[in-house]
Design a protein around this motif. Structure first.
Motif, PDB file in Angstrom:
ATOM      1  N   ALA A  83      63.642  80.442  57.079  1.00  0.00           N
ATOM      2  CA  ALA A  83      63.604  81.876  57.528  1.00  0.00           C
ATOM      3  C   ALA A  83      64.803  82.624  57.488  1.00  0.00           C
ATOM      4  N   GLY A  84      66.017  81.892  57.282  1.00  0.00           N
ATOM      5  CA  GLY A  84      67.373  82.694  57.009  1.00  0.00           C
ATOM      6  C   GLY A  84      67.896  82.902  58.761  1.00  0.00           C
ATOM      7  N   LEU A  85      67.363  82.214  59.548  1.00  0.00           N
ATOM      8  CA  LEU A  85      67.829  82.678  61.081  1.00  0.00           C
ATOM      9  C   LEU A  85      68.706  81.411  61.457  1.00  0.00           C
ATOM     10  N   LEU A  86      68.600  80.362  61.084  1.00  0.00           N
ATOM     11  CA  LEU A  86      69.684  79.387  61.522  1.00  0.00           C
ATOM     12  C   LEU A  86      70.184  78.392  60.322  1.00  0.00           C
ATOM     13  N   GLN A  87      71.508  77.872  60.808  1.00  0.00           N
ATOM     14  CA  GLN A  87      72.180  77.296  59.679  1.00  0.00           C
ATOM     15  C   GLN A  87      72.725  75.958  60.224  1.00  0.00           C
ATOM     16  N   ARG A  88      72.657  74.790  59.364  1.00  0.00           N
ATOM     17  CA  ARG A  88      73.092  73.426  59.796  1.00  0.00           C
ATOM     18  C   ARG A  88      74.407  73.312  59.296  1.00  0.00           C
ATOM     19  N   ASN A  89      75.401  72.928  59.893  1.00  0.00           N
ATOM     20  CA  ASN A  89      76.626  72.651  59.112  1.00  0.00           C
ATOM     21  C   ASN A  89      76.679  71.333  59.476  1.00  0.00           C
ATOM     22  N   MET A  90      77.319  70.357  58.526  1.00  0.00           N
ATOM     23  CA  MET A  90      77.756  69.008  58.863  1.00  0.00           C
ATOM     24  C   MET A  90      79.125  68.973  59.210  1.00  0.00           C
ATOM     25  N   GLN A  91      79.226  68.268  60.541  1.00  0.00           N
ATOM     26  CA  GLN A  91      80.844  67.981  61.128  1.00  0.00           C
ATOM     27  C   GLN A  91      81.611  67.295  60.160  1.00  0.00           C
ATOM     28  N   PRO A  92      82.706  67.848  59.937  1.00  0.00           N
ATOM     29  CA  PRO A  92      83.748  67.041  58.903  1.00  0.00           C
ATOM     30  C   PRO A  92      84.087  65.732  59.541  1.00  0.00           C
TER      31      PRO A  92
END
Length: 162
Positions: A83-92
């Motif tokens: 829905a474009g409301l949340l983003q998941r980012n991988m931790q470096p």
């Protein structure tokens, strides 16, 4: 008397008034959520609010906060991300850990819910004389300040600080 309720002490009456007020506020909250697009289930809105307030949260911590399984939390995040409301980012540092971030659209969504909720509450408060409104604000501040974090999950202590 036809009432099946037992007489309440002064403290019980105060508690019942708070419960009644909370029920009304919950109804306002659900109405505000239903007025915003996209329409999301309450648990998804709650997840967005939790992530917004705790940007360090990962998927495991969100699942714990919502008291749901990790696969359920992951599917919920899939839907919020779609829905474009949340983003998941991988931790470096650790590619197995995923940090959750509310997107700009997600923040706008939550702001819209909050504005609508405020409008409902303010309409209800308009019926109070100014002195009563001031008193209510003071009481709510004191009530909030007196509360320790509460863990409402079944089988847990009611106070997180015990």
């Amino acid at each position: 008397m036809g009432s099946e309720e037992a007489p309440r002490s002064c403290g019980d009456a105060a508690g019942q008034h708070v419960v009644d007020a909370v029920e009304n506020l919950v109804a306002f909250w659900f109405a505000a959520v239903e007025d915003v697009t996209p329409r999301l289930p309450a648990r998804q809105v709650r997840a967005l609010r939790i992530v917004r307030h705790r940007p360090e949260l990962n998927l495991t911590a969100l699942a714990e906060q919502l008291d749901i399984g990790l696969p359920t939390a992951s599917r919920m995040c899939d839907r919020l991300e779609a829905a474009g409301l949340l983003q998941r980012n991988m931790q470096p540092d650790d590619r197995r850990e995923v940090q959750l971030v509310v997107t700009a659209d997600g923040r706008r969504y939550l702001t819209d819910v909050t504005h609508r909720l405020s409008a409902y509450v303010n309409t209800a408060l308009d019926g109070l004389p100014p002195g009563r409104r001031t008193m209510l604000v003071e009481i709510l501040r004191a009530f909030h300040k007196a509360q320790a974090p509460v863990d409402t999950r079944p089988g847990r202590d009611t106070r997180a600080d015990r």
